[in-house]
Scaffold this motif. Sequence first.
Motif, PDB file in Angstrom:
ATOM      1  N   ASN A  68      41.023  47.188  43.896  1.00  0.00           N
ATOM      2  CA  ASN A  68      39.884  46.842  44.885  1.00  0.00           C
ATOM      3  C   ASN A  68      40.540  46.740  46.406  1.00  0.00           C
ATOM      4  OD1 ASN A  68      37.361  46.412  46.349  1.00  0.00           O
ATOM      5  ND2 ASN A  68      37.618  44.083  45.915  1.00  0.00           N
ATOM      6  N   PHE A  69      40.223  47.815  47.376  1.00  0.00           N
ATOM      7  CA  PHE A  69      40.592  47.822  48.539  1.00  0.00           C
ATOM      8  C   PHE A  69      39.648  47.557  49.523  1.00  0.00           C
ATOM      9  CE2 PHE A  69      44.145  50.320  46.247  1.00  0.00           C
ATOM     10  CZ  PHE A  69      45.049  49.223  46.503  1.00  0.00           C
ATOM     11  N   ILE A  70      38.484  47.088  49.058  1.00  0.00           N
ATOM     12  CA  ILE A  70      37.293  46.777  50.109  1.00  0.00           C
ATOM     13  C   ILE A  70      37.215  45.204  50.326  1.00  0.00           C
ATOM     14  CG2 ILE A  70      34.780  46.947  50.403  1.00  0.00           C
ATOM     15  CD1 ILE A  70      34.823  49.150  48.230  1.00  0.00           C
ATOM     16  N   PRO A  71      37.781  44.811  51.407  1.00  0.00           N
ATOM     17  CA  PRO A  71      37.569  43.455  52.042  1.00  0.00           C
ATOM     18  C   PRO A  71      36.234  43.017  52.033  1.00  0.00           C
ATOM     19  CG  PRO A  71      38.787  44.837  53.572  1.00  0.00           C
ATOM     20  CD  PRO A  71      38.256  45.727  52.440  1.00  0.00           C
ATOM     21  N   PHE A  72      36.245  41.957  51.498  1.00  0.00           N
ATOM     22  CA  PHE A  72      35.095  40.956  51.602  1.00  0.00           C
ATOM     23  C   PHE A  72      33.636  41.402  50.781  1.00  0.00           C
ATOM     24  CE2 PHE A  72      37.353  40.076  55.328  1.00  0.00           C
ATOM     25  CZ  PHE A  72      38.035  38.688  54.999  1.00  0.00           C
ATOM     26  N   ASN A  73      34.117  42.315  49.774  1.00  0.00           N
ATOM     27  CA  ASN A  73      32.888  42.909  49.111  1.00  0.00           C
ATOM     28  C   ASN A  73      32.215  42.196  48.131  1.00  0.00           C
ATOM     29  OD1 ASN A  73      34.885  42.904  47.235  1.00  0.00           O
ATOM     30  ND2 ASN A  73      34.152  44.716  46.171  1.00  0.00           N
ATOM     31  N   ASP A  74      33.132  40.843  47.774  1.00  0.00           N
ATOM     32  CA  ASP A  74      32.081  39.756  47.069  1.00  0.00           C
ATOM     33  C   ASP A  74      31.206  39.120  47.752  1.00  0.00           C
ATOM     34  OD1 ASP A  74      34.728  39.034  48.103  1.00  0.00           O
ATOM     35  OD2 ASP A  74      35.186  38.210  46.534  1.00  0.00           O
ATOM     36  N   ILE A  75      31.612  38.898  49.060  1.00  0.00           N
ATOM     37  CA  ILE A  75      30.873  38.084  49.904  1.00  0.00           C
ATOM     38  C   ILE A  75      29.469  38.939  50.357  1.00  0.00           C
ATOM     39  CG2 ILE A  75      30.724  37.077  52.501  1.00  0.00           C
ATOM     40  CD1 ILE A  75      33.484  36.321  51.994  1.00  0.00           C
ATOM     41  N   TYR A  76      29.732  40.172  50.501  1.00  0.00           N
ATOM     42  CA  TYR A  76      28.636  40.973  50.797  1.00  0.00           C
ATOM     43  C   TYR A  76      27.767  41.079  49.409  1.00  0.00           C
ATOM     44  CZ  TYR A  76      26.034  45.458  51.234  1.00  0.00           C
ATOM     45  OH  TYR A  76      25.154  46.486  51.262  1.00  0.00           O
ATOM     46  N   LYS A  77      28.072  40.856  48.383  1.00  0.00           N
ATOM     47  CA  LYS A  77      27.439  40.875  47.077  1.00  0.00           C
ATOM     48  C   LYS A  77      26.580  39.743  47.171  1.00  0.00           C
ATOM     49  CE  LYS A  77      30.252  43.991  44.232  1.00  0.00           C
ATOM     50  NZ  LYS A  77      31.182  44.036  43.247  1.00  0.00           N
ATOM     51  N   ILE A  78      27.263  38.460  47.243  1.00  0.00           N
ATOM     52  CA  ILE A  78      26.628  37.253  47.670  1.00  0.00           C
ATOM     53  C   ILE A  78      25.212  37.434  48.430  1.00  0.00           C
ATOM     54  CG2 ILE A  78      26.796  34.936  48.244  1.00  0.00           C
ATOM     55  CD1 ILE A  78      29.667  35.062  46.977  1.00  0.00           C
ATOM     56  N   TYR A  84      25.432  33.849  43.398  1.00  0.00           N
ATOM     57  CA  TYR A  84      26.435  32.878  43.964  1.00  0.00           C
ATOM     58  C   TYR A  84      27.344  32.550  42.876  1.00  0.00           C
ATOM     59  CZ  TYR A  84      22.595  32.191  47.367  1.00  0.00           C
ATOM     60  OH  TYR A  84      21.729  32.543  48.178  1.00  0.00           O
ATOM     61  N   GLY A  85      27.463  33.239  41.912  1.00  0.00           N
ATOM     62  CA  GLY A  85      28.711  33.192  40.905  1.00  0.00           C
ATOM     63  C   GLY A  85      30.133  33.394  41.385  1.00  0.00           C
ATOM     64  N   ASN A  86      29.973  34.262  42.573  1.00  0.00           N
ATOM     65  CA  ASN A  86      31.440  34.873  43.100  1.00  0.00           C
ATOM     66  C   ASN A  86      31.831  33.587  44.176  1.00  0.00           C
ATOM     67  OD1 ASN A  86      31.620  36.936  41.572  1.00  0.00           O
ATOM     68  ND2 ASN A  86      30.988  38.232  43.562  1.00  0.00           N
ATOM     69  N   ILE A  87      30.911  32.657  44.514  1.00  0.00           N
ATOM     70  CA  ILE A  87      31.398  31.594  45.435  1.00  0.00           C
ATOM     71  C   ILE A  87      32.437  30.804  44.717  1.00  0.00           C
ATOM     72  CG2 ILE A  87      30.641  29.474  46.707  1.00  0.00           C
ATOM     73  CD1 ILE A  87      27.942  30.913  47.290  1.00  0.00           C
ATOM     74  N   GLN A  88      32.253  30.366  43.699  1.00  0.00           N
ATOM     75  CA  GLN A  88      33.158  29.530  43.025  1.00  0.00           C
ATOM     76  C   GLN A  88      34.527  30.483  42.955  1.00  0.00           C
ATOM     77  OE1 GLN A  88      32.189  28.408  38.736  1.00  0.00           O
ATOM     78  NE2 GLN A  88      33.979  27.257  38.706  1.00  0.00           N
ATOM     79  N   TYR A  89      34.523  31.508  42.519  1.00  0.00           N
ATOM     80  CA  TYR A  89      35.987  32.385  42.638  1.00  0.00           C
ATOM     81  C   TYR A  89      36.619  32.309  43.788  1.00  0.00           C
ATOM     82  CZ  TYR A  89      38.551  36.698  42.343  1.00  0.00           C
ATOM     83  OH  TYR A  89      39.564  37.708  42.145  1.00  0.00           O
ATOM     84  N   ILE A  90      35.748  32.526  44.683  1.00  0.00           N
ATOM     85  CA  ILE A  90      36.488  32.473  46.447  1.00  0.00           C
ATOM     86  C   ILE A  90      37.060  31.060  46.565  1.00  0.00           C
ATOM     87  CG2 ILE A  90      36.034  32.673  48.655  1.00  0.00           C
ATOM     88  CD1 ILE A  90      33.743  34.813  47.937  1.00  0.00           C
ATOM     89  N   VAL A  91      36.123  30.137  46.432  1.00  0.00           N
ATOM     90  CA  VAL A  91      36.676  28.877  46.800  1.00  0.00           C
ATOM     91  C   VAL A  91      37.942  28.368  45.862  1.00  0.00           C
ATOM     92  CG1 VAL A  91      36.040  26.466  46.304  1.00  0.00           C
ATOM     93  CG2 VAL A  91      34.435  28.028  47.506  1.00  0.00           C
ATOM     94  N   LEU A  92      38.032  28.884  44.511  1.00  0.00           N
ATOM     95  CA  LEU A  92      39.152  28.473  43.716  1.00  0.00           C
ATOM     96  C   LEU A  92      40.359  29.242  44.219  1.00  0.00           C
ATOM     97  CD1 LEU A  92      37.508  28.128  40.375  1.00  0.00           C
ATOM     98  CD2 LEU A  92      38.321  26.144  41.647  1.00  0.00           C
ATOM     99  N   ASN A  93      40.164  30.506  44.529  1.00  0.00           N
ATOM    100  CA  ASN A  93      41.287  31.204  45.097  1.00  0.00           C
ATOM    101  C   ASN A  93      41.914  30.582  46.399  1.00  0.00           C
ATOM    102  OD1 ASN A  93      42.307  33.528  43.668  1.00  0.00           O
ATOM    103  ND2 ASN A  93      40.251  34.607  43.786  1.00  0.00           N
ATOM    104  N   VAL A  94      41.129  30.199  47.111  1.00  0.00           N
ATOM    105  CA  VAL A  94      41.684  29.393  48.620  1.00  0.00           C
ATOM    106  C   VAL A  94      42.211  28.262  48.114  1.00  0.00           C
ATOM    107  CG1 VAL A  94      41.005  28.431  50.755  1.00  0.00           C
ATOM    108  CG2 VAL A  94      39.965  30.694  49.840  1.00  0.00           C
TER     109      VAL A  94
END
Length: 172
Positions: A68-78, A84-94
């Motif tokens: 996946n080379f599309i930056p911030f596509n999960d934020i776009y989906k949110i 909001y399932g991806n928010i947890q994934y994003i926060v945990l990665n940070v």
Amino acid sequence: MTNLTILIIMIIITIILSIATYVISRYIIKTDKRCSFKYTLMVLFTCYLIAILNLTLIFKRNEVVGCNFIPFNDIYKILKHHTYGNIQYIVLNVILFIPYGTISPVLFTNKRNLVVLSGILMSFIIEIIQFITHRGILDINDFIYNSSGVLIGYCIYKLMFMLVKYRPKNGL
């Protein structure tokens, strides 16, 4: 292996590493008081790196292979789909990489300017290895979020360093 089994294994490994760290640290503190803090921190940092490798490479299985080379596509989906399932994934990665940015400059005082670069490089290498070994997707977003975690951690370190450095001498 199920996710619960992997979680239990990770908890057991973390407990064992924590006990080993404590025992080694107590022994070193008793024998040589000068290096006790830095050595204890080094052991904890090593345990942290082992935990990252366990979470991102060893116990991770992914049936999906790709990039996946599309930056911030999960934020776009949110934002677009209100999922909001991806928010947890994003926060945990940070959060996963914040300790790297805060602990490594304390350990490697003569290489502080390379802390952020080495954290970014580590994130990149993990992504490449996940892709090659089919343990995950080569995802630009993971790289961005992990690198952000390193940068946030380093900023926290700098803030703490400034607070300690410019603390009033009268104890207030």
